[in-house]
Structures are given as C-alpha cells and as structure tokens.
Enzyme design. Structure first.
Site, mmCIF file in Angstrom:
data_model
loop_
_atom_site.group_PDB
_atom_site.id
_atom_site.type_symbol
_atom_site.label_atom_id
_atom_site.label_comp_id
_atom_site.label_asym_id
_atom_site.label_seq_id
_atom_site.Cartn_x
_atom_site.Cartn_y
_atom_site.Cartn_z
ATOM 1 N N SER A 1 0.814 -1.208 0.000
ATOM 2 C CA SER A 1 0.000 0.000 0.000
ATOM 3 C C SER A 1 0.856 1.270 0.000
ATOM 4 C CB SER A 1 -0.959 -0.061 1.200
ATOM 5 O OG SER A 1 -1.856 1.006 1.216
ATOM 6 N N LYS B 1 -0.569 -4.128 -3.168
ATOM 7 C CA LYS B 1 -1.858 -3.625 -2.671
ATOM 8 C C LYS B 1 -1.963 -2.173 -3.085
ATOM 9 C CE LYS B 1 -5.447 -3.138 0.331
ATOM 10 N NZ LYS B 1 -5.974 -1.875 -0.165
ATOM 11 N N ASP C 1 10.727 5.427 -9.820
ATOM 12 C CA ASP C 1 10.411 6.015 -11.125
ATOM 13 C C ASP C 1 11.161 7.326 -11.359
ATOM 14 O OD1 ASP C 1 8.768 3.887 -11.585
ATOM 15 O OD2 ASP C 1 6.923 5.045 -11.797
#
Length: 196
Positions: A104, A129, A115
């Site tokens: 999560s 999740k 990224d």
C-alpha cells in the site's frame, strides 16, 4: 541511527500512521545533522497506512511538484498526487529496502522514488496492494469494502496485484533470519559505499 562503522544513515518506517510525517521529519533532521554520505530507508514489512501520509513521506525525498502517484477510477480518469516541497533529504544518495510485506503506502513511496530515479530499490518484489476502497457499514454492523480506484506509479505502472520490483534483488533466507543476518541491508551499504 547511523550504521556502525559507516557514514550511512538508517531510518525505518513501520507504518504510515498519523504520527509518521512528524516522526520522519524529526528522525531525518537528527540524522542529517550527522552529515551522512548516504541513507537507507527501510520499508520492509511496512503494511502501509494513510494516503496523505505517503505523500508527506515521499515529499521528504522528492522535489516540489514531482508526481508521487496516479489514482485512476473506473473511468480511467487519472488524478495526480504531487510532492509538496520542503523535503529535508532531496539530494542525499539513498537506497530503499522492500520485501513482500511492503504494501500500500510503502509501495506508493517506493514506486515514486524508483520512477524518479531518486533511490535504488533493494530486496524482493512488494505485496501489490494498490487499491482505494470505500467502506460501507451495513445494518448488522458488518462492513462492505468496495474498490473504487487503483494506484499507479508516476511512470504509469500499476501497483495492485503487480507490486513494485527491486532494482537489485536480494533475498532473505530462513537461515539469515535465524542467525540475525541481513544481506539486504548489507547490500544497501555496499551500494551506497561503492555506487554498484
């Protein structure tokens, strides 16, 4: 803490609860005052927590306005959440430790730092999740959770049921755990010291 025998700082976040934002700032201030050359951010076994806290935590490491995550509902209309700026640790070389227990909010932060090439991820693939749920309490006090949206990393990689993959895979064996060895942390220190 500073990792013994090194100039590398180590910080662990157990969950993205309400106090995490202030606790992170305090810990980072204390560690950065010791002039570390690198930072290990440990998100292993972190089950996540509040979305707003994940934005706050990511904002400590990213520049203002950088995308932290993209949320898409059933219309696939994207909503971007961006770093707030004022981060204390936006330049220090860093490694994020992840494992199958990172879920999560911890996946949101790890995915954003990966990224943006802000950190190198070491460990094993995260839990996967990445959904937003509305909770409805029914008349018998039971709950119905309805998924209304999914999270994507800044490069539009889905997190839900996919997870975030490490840049460098290092597994922990049962023997490692039994003998209190931590090859993932050792590899992080090596990476920060040598750049590879």
């Amino acid at each position: 803490r500073m990792i013994e025998g090194t100039s590398i700082a180590y910080i662990r976040l157990n969950e993205f609860g309400a106090p995490a934002t202030d606790e992170m700032r305090t810990a980072l201030r204390d560690l950065l005052a010791q002039k570390p050359t690198g930072l290990v951010f440990d998100l292993r076994r972190d089950p996540g927590g509040y979305l707003n806290v994940s934005i706050d935590v990511a904002s400590q490491f990213l520049k203002s306005g950088q995308v932290v995550l993209i949320e898409k509902d059933k219309t696939a209309r994207p909503q971007e959440f961006k770093a707030k700026g004022g981060g204390l640790a936006t330049d220090i070389p860093m490694v994020v430790l992840i494992d199958a227990g990172s879920a999560s909010a911890s996946e949101i932060v790890a995915g954003a730092l990966k990224d943006h090439k802000r950190a190198t991820l070491i460990g094993v693939k995260t839990f996967g999740k990445g959904s937003v749920q509305n909770v409805h309490t029914l008349s018998d006090k039971s709950e119905l959770r309805v998924t209304i949206a999914h999270f994507f990393s800044p490069n539009d990689n889905e997190i839900h049921e996919v997870g975030v993959s490490p840049d460098i895979e290092v597994k922990m064996t049962d023997d490692d755990i039994a003998t209190r060895l931590d090859p993932q942390l050792d590899r992080a220190v090596q990476f920060l010291q040598t750049g590879k």
